[in-house]
Design an enzyme around this catalytic site. Structure first.
Site, short mmCIF file in Angstrom:
data_model
loop_
_atom_site.label_atom_id
_atom_site.label_comp_id
_atom_site.label_asym_id
_atom_site.label_seq_id
_atom_site.Cartn_x
_atom_site.Cartn_y
_atom_site.Cartn_z
N ASN A 1 7.56 -5.92 6.36
CA ASN A 1 7.83 -5.08 5.27
C ASN A 1 6.77 -4.29 4.79
O ASN A 1 7.01 -3.54 3.68
CB ASN A 1 8.27 -6.37 4.13
CG ASN A 1 8.99 -5.45 3.04
OD1 ASN A 1 9.69 -4.30 3.23
ND2 ASN A 1 8.74 -6.02 1.58
N ASN B 1 0.03 5.91 8.20
CA ASN B 1 1.09 4.76 8.69
C ASN B 1 1.98 5.22 9.78
O ASN B 1 2.02 4.39 10.86
CB ASN B 1 1.88 4.20 7.30
CG ASN B 1 1.20 3.69 6.21
OD1 ASN B 1 -0.06 3.14 6.68
ND2 ASN B 1 1.37 3.59 5.16
N GLY C 1 -4.54 -5.15 10.64
CA GLY C 1 -4.84 -5.54 9.39
C GLY C 1 -5.03 -7.20 9.18
O GLY C 1 -4.90 -7.94 10.11
N ASN D 1 8.96 -15.67 2.85
CA ASN D 1 10.17 -16.12 2.34
C ASN D 1 10.19 -15.70 0.73
O ASN D 1 9.21 -15.50 0.26
CB ASN D 1 10.34 -17.64 2.33
CG ASN D 1 11.55 -18.17 2.21
OD1 ASN D 1 12.81 -17.20 1.97
ND2 ASN D 1 11.95 -19.46 2.30
N ARG D 2 11.19 -15.46 0.05
CA ARG D 2 11.40 -14.60 -1.05
C ARG D 2 12.77 -14.95 -1.72
O ARG D 2 13.70 -15.36 -1.03
CB ARG D 2 10.90 -13.33 -1.05
CG ARG D 2 11.76 -12.40 -0.44
CD ARG D 2 11.13 -11.03 -0.18
NE ARG D 2 9.91 -11.11 0.69
CZ ARG D 2 9.30 -10.18 1.08
NH1 ARG D 2 9.07 -9.32 0.28
NH2 ARG D 2 8.34 -10.38 2.03
N TYR E 1 -15.55 -1.69 3.32
CA TYR E 1 -14.79 -1.01 4.46
C TYR E 1 -15.78 -0.04 5.08
O TYR E 1 -16.72 0.54 4.73
CB TYR E 1 -13.55 -0.03 3.72
CG TYR E 1 -12.42 0.45 4.73
CD1 TYR E 1 -11.54 -0.37 5.03
CD2 TYR E 1 -12.57 1.74 5.31
CE1 TYR E 1 -10.64 0.11 6.01
CE2 TYR E 1 -11.52 2.27 6.11
CZ TYR E 1 -10.56 1.23 6.49
OH TYR E 1 -9.61 1.60 7.24
N VAL F 1 3.46 0.18 7.15
CA VAL F 1 3.22 0.28 8.76
C VAL F 1 4.50 -0.35 9.44
O VAL F 1 5.05 -0.01 10.26
CB VAL F 1 1.83 -0.33 9.29
CG1 VAL F 1 2.08 -0.22 10.72
CG2 VAL F 1 0.70 0.75 8.74
#
Lengths: 399, 399
Positions: A201, A175, A297, A225-226, A85, A204
């Site tokens: 989801n 966030n 991100g 998908n889940r 980072y 942020v």
């Protein structure tokens, strides 16, 4: 094995009591001063240790002592420990080694974000009082510890602290501001304008949904998908999501017409990306003329690949956003003003605390046992075991 | 076979005489009115035809007749004929069918850019005189023809026409403004600032080199490796290139240090891209903090793939530029002002005509023979046979 260790360490989510005024000031009691440290970059599940160190001395002039109440374990914290980072903690001449005087080797303290309570003021410190809630403004102060001696410029006093839960305050500076700035710094949106985001989801992503809903912007929210997709869709809609789509659905024939019917043919002005890879390329194709795509991100670790024609003929602009740079580039007044805006949304119930679990470091555990716990817990987090924000809490040894 | 046809058609580059005042007004004499047309999108080497049509009638009120002197064949013109370009010529109610009255089917006339001479003014037209040199402002007017009836708003009078060669004037409205805007619309450069560009040997690339040199900006110019590389490097340096590198050299170890020594560690503020693909990803990695990458072409036909970290942590912004949009978004005054700036650079020898060849459509050739010529010529251009800008000229049948 690691999983069971992690389970031991992560307590079930619990309601942290909303403080009455400063009633949290004496809780949790911390018998031993402790920190989660590492002496060199590497896999967090190998390099992290819990160390006990002497109590802080009274704060020198123009400094203050703070006691950490809750400190998130953010994905970026893992990257900092791994050494991948751009923000690096400093070894010398700052907080990361202070209070660890007995250590032979200098160490870094993990953690960037955290809620702390002012426990003692050195002479000359103005604008803060004992008991005030503060959050860290200086990056990489090292928040995974019981207490620290800091400079007034390292902290921001939490506005309207009495109206926030500790979790809201502990997750205030990264966030929610990211979501706010993503929605405001790149394009001028008006009520009824459309935004599309992936990773909806994420912490942020959920803030984006809520801030957008509070401002009257419409959102198309992309998720993986889940098996429990309907539950997730329901939850995001309750937060204020206008539409929720899976990446698979976005790739289907006829989706363009469907989206057009939602937006009534209106151009989507803003795309927010924390994923990268082919799904983001696909998302970008649904942006309208003169749209802005902002990346904050890269969860897929795949690069951002965009057809040049989108740039040339649809006038797409692709930006990046990094909240740390925002803080570096904005005045204290601007920072305070933004936090006030966000805490007002929180106080009005328009910006909820993230789904979370509190992970406790028990005072009764030895440094060795606590170290094992933290390592397996971080391993669980990096392997995506939790799916919720995890916040660290050091418990007293009476716990 | 195709090559030999193409050779027949493309005459050796020749010096077109610089006009003395309006001395070019009667030259070239055009006996037959002709146009290069197509009735539907497709491969230009199959769908293009040369058609002879009746001379234009005197211009109606508020219109003018122009006679084309030189019309470039730009890569985008090929894309328009193929039907893969966002700018489409219109079939009805505009120039593309006018003057072709005897044709049963409506046709499109090829070409977007071109230098024309005002040959007759309808009543009510102000600000223009017979003999004036004009260039096309309205996109896709159809410039591959001997003459057209246009509206005053379709054309821009060439400033300082007496100081320009016909080739400079005929190539005035697309490439030089693109170069100028790429260097000025996205980042504020100061003398001594660094720019990196790929496709540096393209027509726009050469303009970028010259405009940058005129303004005191330093350029790193990327080109493909080739057998006569030293000659190309020499030529680009003579135009004002600070440094010339091949894509292969950019991929070599140690190149970062070399570039750093050139720039003296200064951040490169602007990257210009007309290539795309992995070479552009590599180029983007050499951009400094807060840099802008502007894409105006995609010669490799590969998408633009950029690491998200460049956006987030180096604050890269990626834009597109399209000169047609610039014209649509800017006032006549702004357009004229830019063309004046560019023609001044040309008049002062700071912006040379592009390397070029003049391709003649001979008046003595039948439509059938001329059609064969134009088809094979365009095929030669698309296969990269020329490497120079090709400009069309209709010759009289006395030629």
């Amino acid at each position: 094995m690691l999983t069971s260790l992690a389970r031991r360490c992560i307590r079930a989510p619990r309601v942290v009591p909303i403080p009455q005024g400063r009633s949290l000031s004496a809780s949790p009691a911390t018998a031993a001063a402790r920190a989660i440290v590492y002496s060199g970059n590497g896999n967090p599940s190998e390099v992290l240790s819990v160390l006990t160190f002497p109590d802080l001395p009274p704060p020198p002039t123009n400094t203050l002592n703070v006691q950490f109440l809750l400190s998130p374990i953010n994905p970026a914290d893992i990257n900092v420990i791994e050494g991948v980072y751009p923000s690096k903690p400093k070894l010398n001449g700052n907080l990361t080694t202070s209070g660890l005087g007995s250590q032979q080797d200098p160490v870094f303290v993990g953690g960037n974000e955290g809620l702390a309570r002012v426990s003692a003021l050195g002479s000359g410190v103005e604008g803060l009082q004992e008991g005030d809630w503060v959050v860290m403004k200086t990056p990489q102060v090292g928040t995974w510890r019981t207490s620290a001696n800091v400079k007034p410029g390292d902290v921001l006093k939490v506005p309207s602290a009495d109206k926030l839960t500790p979790v809201q305050a502990a997750t205030l500076v990264v966030n929610p501001p990211t979501a706010w700035n993503l929605l405001h710094d790149f394009v001028q949106l008006s009520e009824g304008d459309w935004v599309i985001q992936n990773g909806a989801n994420s912490a942020v992503g959920q803030c984006v949904i809520q801030v957008a809903a509070a401002k009257g912007y419409k959102t198309i929210n992309l998720v993986r998908n889940r098996s429990d997709l309907p539950i997730l869709q329901q939850r995001l809609r309750e937060l204020g999501a206008t539409e929720v789509l899976t990446y698979d659905e976005l790739a289907q024939d006829g989706i363009r017409d469907k989206i057009k019917s939602w937006t009534n043919g209106k151009d989507i002005k803003l795309g927010l990306n924390c994923v990268g890879g082919p799904d983001t390329t696909r998302m970008a194709r649904f942006l309208g003329k003169d749209a802005h795509l902002v990346s904050y991100g890269a969860m897929s670790k795949a690069p951002l690949s965009l057809p040049t024609s989108l740039f040339i003929f649809k006038n797409l602009t692709s930006h990046g956003f990094w909240q740390s740079r925002w803080y570096a580039d904005h005045s204290l007044e601007e920072q305070q003003s933004m936090l006030r805006t966000l805490t007002e949304l929180m106080a009005n119930g328009k910006l909820l605390a993230p789904d979370h679990e509190i992970a406790s470091i028990r005072g009764s555990d030895s440094d060795e046992v606590a170290s094992e716990h933290i390592r397996s817990m971080v391993e669980g987090i990096t392997s995506g075991q939790y799916g919720k924000k995890v916040l660290l809490q050091f418990e007293s040894d009476e716990a």
